[in-house]
Motif scaffolding. Sequence first.
Motif, PDB file in Angstrom:
ATOM      1  N   CYS A 395       0.824  -1.220   0.000  1.00 46.32           N
ATOM      2  CA  CYS A 395       0.000   0.000   0.000  1.00 46.32           C
ATOM      3  C   CYS A 395       0.854   1.264   0.000  1.00 46.32           C
ATOM      4  N   SER A 439      -2.971   5.346  -5.606  1.00 48.22           N
ATOM      5  CA  SER A 439      -3.236   4.232  -4.704  1.00 48.22           C
ATOM      6  C   SER A 439      -3.265   4.696  -3.252  1.00 48.22           C
ATOM      7  N   ARG A 443      -6.359   4.819  -0.440  1.00 50.31           N
ATOM      8  CA  ARG A 443      -6.185   4.218   0.893  1.00 50.31           C
ATOM      9  C   ARG A 443      -6.572   5.212   1.999  1.00 50.31           C
ATOM     10  N   PRO A 451      -4.961  -2.456  -2.217  1.00 53.62           N
ATOM     11  CA  PRO A 451      -4.072  -1.809  -3.184  1.00 53.62           C
ATOM     12  C   PRO A 451      -4.367  -2.290  -4.599  1.00 53.62           C
TER      13      PRO A 451
END
Length: 547
Positions: A395, A439, A443, A451
């Motif tokens: 992530c 990404s 998050r 991810p």
Amino acid sequence: MAQEYKLKGLSALDLKNGEKREAEVDGIENGKVLLARVGNTTHAMSSNCTHYRAPLKLGVLTPEGRLTCAWHGACFNVGTGDVEDAPALDALAKFEVYERSGAVYIKGEEATIKASRRKPNVKCTAQGPEKVVVVGGGSGTIGAVQALREQDFKGEITIISREPNLPLDRTKLSKALIADKSKLEWRSQDWYDSASIATVSDEVSGVDFNSKSVSTKSGKSFPYTKLILASGGTPKALPLPGFKDLSNIFLLRTVSDVQAILGAVGEEKGKNVVIIGSSFIGMEVANALSSNNTVTVVGMESAPLERVMGSEVGKIFQKLISKSGVKFHMGASVDSAQPSKKDQSKVGSVSLKDGTSLPADLVILGVGVTPTTEYVQDNSGIQLEKDGSIKTNECFEVESQPGVYAIGDIATYPYHGPGGNGSLTRIEHWNVAQNAGRSVAARIAKPSVAPKPFIPIFWSALGSQLRYCGNTLNGWDDMVLQGQPDEAKFAAFYGKGDTVVAVASMQMDPVMSQSAELMRRGNMPSLNDLRKGKSVLDVGLPSEVKI
């Protein structure tokens, strides 16, 4: 106001699933749309990629409706028009499409059809306790901050960058030597203001992970609840005699660097230019300066880009750029820079270890970059890798610091593409940084989001346009070359064992984009199949993503 427009040459919506077709719009000069059929539904959308306006009819359409540009890997959702992968920032415009009385029509506004894009809606008044601070002003930064607003993040966002400009298209610095920042900046200051994104021109000097604050050299402090480190890379200098002391020796990273280089070249040109390093940067600059200058590239490899591409492909690039008059000294090592006889403060020549002396009015170094992480170098809250980068998880979150992320040139992350097997790698690609920023934004806005897998994509201007996807972090031991390499029309497939781990192509679109999608889905042909003549363009795309 939306109006009805007839599409030329169409009598019915007769596309098959997976088919796409470009159509001219009657009544709008140069107006075009793209039709694509996915899941028994025909969609009408902008006909050109919003990155560099590549015709999307040449792109790759997947069963679930991802449309990938053939040039640089920008990806869009045909159902919504939204961006799915970098480097595009604007979405595709969507239009209602229907049949009537033996003709096909769309509904849309003329200006939108001509623009061939839909600007993101990022207008926002920041509110609430959340504070995202982004260190750096590159590709990862613009990817992150725009995606945060697109995903309805309402907290404060602050960008702190030491560059004297807003985030810009850095790829054009080496490829085209554009010195006007207004022609390179992705978004205007008004755009950032409307999105309640503060832009601070300052240099970060430290991070207090305990108190969650970022300090700058001007003495300011910025609190954060989430921190994105996207400070990029710093070009390497040469620790050799003369290179520290003489002027007209340049690094290339910023608009200011380009301005200085063009100033040294001058309007009359005719300069002796020595470029040290046969990397992508060095080769691109050589290509850009070749007109009306005497350009020489010095490289340690037997062929340009040999470490990444191999000598056979590297010699294709060398041949291409040599046509512009660029000279090469390969397998060479630099000894020193010597002063000019006319002005002892300026460089006049470059001495190689074999005794060769190359006249030089200016020297440009393209010998790699190091992660710009000195502001956390001695910080007990974070452990840098040997190369100065920051280790993250899938992530892009720093494992020792929850809520702190590292992206772009400074991030070492687990790679799960072909041949990666989760091995840690650091990739200095524009697309990788921007996709990582997107990404991380997802998050932060929605912590439960997994991810999103992407394949690294890269491009370069080397006398012709190079496309590249994948990664060779664990090396490659074999290569299959298809096409007509002598004409710089080829696809090179790099394998580790029988697994294709990377693909490079020139004048073979959409081989690269098709390969990237096949890699995502675990359906890339084996190296042996490709050696037997199999074409990736004949391989179907499964719906399931397997990385």
